[in-house]
Design an enzyme around this catalytic site. Sequence first.
Site, mmCIF file in Angstrom:
data_model
loop_
_atom_site.group_PDB
_atom_site.id
_atom_site.type_symbol
_atom_site.label_atom_id
_atom_site.label_comp_id
_atom_site.label_asym_id
_atom_site.label_seq_id
_atom_site.Cartn_x
_atom_site.Cartn_y
_atom_site.Cartn_z
ATOM 1 N N HIS A 125 1.723 -13.853 -0.562
ATOM 2 C CA HIS A 125 0.790 -12.845 -0.047
ATOM 3 C C HIS A 125 0.479 -13.038 1.438
ATOM 4 O O HIS A 125 -0.028 -12.129 2.092
ATOM 5 C CB HIS A 125 -0.498 -12.799 -0.876
ATOM 6 C CG HIS A 125 -1.471 -13.910 -0.608
ATOM 7 N ND1 HIS A 125 -1.521 -15.067 -1.364
ATOM 8 C CD2 HIS A 125 -2.452 -14.045 0.308
ATOM 9 C CE1 HIS A 125 -2.481 -15.845 -0.920
ATOM 10 N NE2 HIS A 125 -3.072 -15.250 0.089
ATOM 11 N N ASP A 155 3.451 -16.538 -6.325
ATOM 12 C CA ASP A 155 2.867 -16.498 -4.986
ATOM 13 C C ASP A 155 3.418 -17.598 -4.074
ATOM 14 O O ASP A 155 2.706 -18.152 -3.253
ATOM 15 C CB ASP A 155 1.337 -16.600 -5.055
ATOM 16 C CG ASP A 155 0.673 -16.029 -3.804
ATOM 17 O OD1 ASP A 155 1.314 -15.228 -3.092
ATOM 18 O OD2 ASP A 155 -0.496 -16.394 -3.525
ATOM 19 N N SER A 229 -4.806 -19.996 2.911
ATOM 20 C CA SER A 229 -3.703 -19.685 2.001
ATOM 21 C C SER A 229 -2.384 -20.211 2.536
ATOM 22 O O SER A 229 -2.033 -19.970 3.693
ATOM 23 C CB SER A 229 -3.583 -18.173 1.809
ATOM 24 O OG SER A 229 -4.596 -17.700 0.979
#
Length: 476
Positions: A125, A155, A229
Amino acid sequence: MASPRTTLLTLSLAAAFGGFAATAVRDVFDRDAEAAPATALTLPTAAALPAAVGGTPMPSLAPMLARVTPAVVSVHSKQRVRVSPFADPFFRQLFPDLTQERINESLGSGVIVDAQRGLILTNHHVIEGADQVSVTLADGRTLAAEFIGSDPDTDIAVMRIKADKLQALALANSDGLRVGDFVVAVGNPFGIGQTVTSGIVSAVGRSGLPGLGYQNFIQTDASINPGNSGGALVNINGELVGINTASFNPRGSMAGNIGLGFAIPANLARGIAEQLVNNKGVVRRGTFGVETQDLDERLARALGISADGGAVVTRAFAGSAAAQAGLRAGDVITAANGQRINGRDALRNFEGLQSLDSRVTLDVLRDGKPLRVQLGLKEQPRSIAGADVDPRLAGATFAELPASLRNAGLSGVLVESVARGSRAAQNRLQPGDVILASNAGAFSDLASFRAGFTQQPADLIFRIMRGNQQGVLPVR
């Protein structure tokens, strides 16, 4: 047209992810924070910490972090999008010249895991849809990154950079993590620069979070904020135990950390990354070849067992690993490799995280009696051509639903592509449609969708979801 109940769960995904978009993401849980009243503070004079107490040096993570931080990078992605002043699609098509190009930028983190080849792990993402990705190293160098591949369902994404004097992190065996182990998160929260936070492992094997794909998360109270992230979660030896991927805050991700952070275990990330590198950006997954449903009280009474959770086999497909192992309709799968299976979604999550060469032991109840079944996994097709299913679907390609949509409550198959002028296009199928049901037979995934066309129906009708709208589509 009815709006599906999954809309809220899908929107809440933006609140969960730790990625930070410079063009702000408005998620459904965002609320205005109440301002705290200003008060005057009298701060005491702070004394410097001693270097040693009783001749014993004060403990510090600094030596370990000196080895770790050079391997953690900042990831900057850019995406070109066309923006129209009209919300109505009719006017957007009528006045295409009024659309403008805008650059969306987002920030995240990454981890160098192979210095010689310049391989970097990050989250899917973080770089999803990017036209251009660059990486800034801890020493200040900014380099263009080459996209190798990504897997939306876990992911995980892999990039490559070309540079000398790179430093990589060694990957630990994340299966050895225990609740209470100390961990440190390193990343680029809110784009302010490389930042280190610490905490403990709060839980392992965490799953069931809405909209987050196949799940086996490490939960930690180390602060993970937007921009973290793709960054590193390391143990006190400086080894990579996880890739930070999500945080939760009921006020929305931009409200910051409340001690609920989630990381993808290093063992899972390693396996996915190896597939992406070795299979030209493709992840190959296996399947048992069964269709299941949750064990509820009604089914439990019919089967003469207690409703303590499980996945009830409704069909074992011919030639599948499950059929070859002797699984049959009515069997209740309660555990896989010792891991409790409390329903259909738990079994699908377990299945999606296994490698193709895995051998699995299933705990099964059959006629109320326990038994164990051992089986492997057969590779599941990534997609099927519509012409192989029914001539009326020629020109369309069907694929499994992404795990994020399944975890948001959807069941069915995805229309991956539709060739222009094909029979499928004439029947008004569009890429991105989700086929939820069909009069050809009940189905929940690609295998059962195909099996439903063993005898092709004279009249074919789909119930589809397009965007946030549901409707019925006759196929001629």
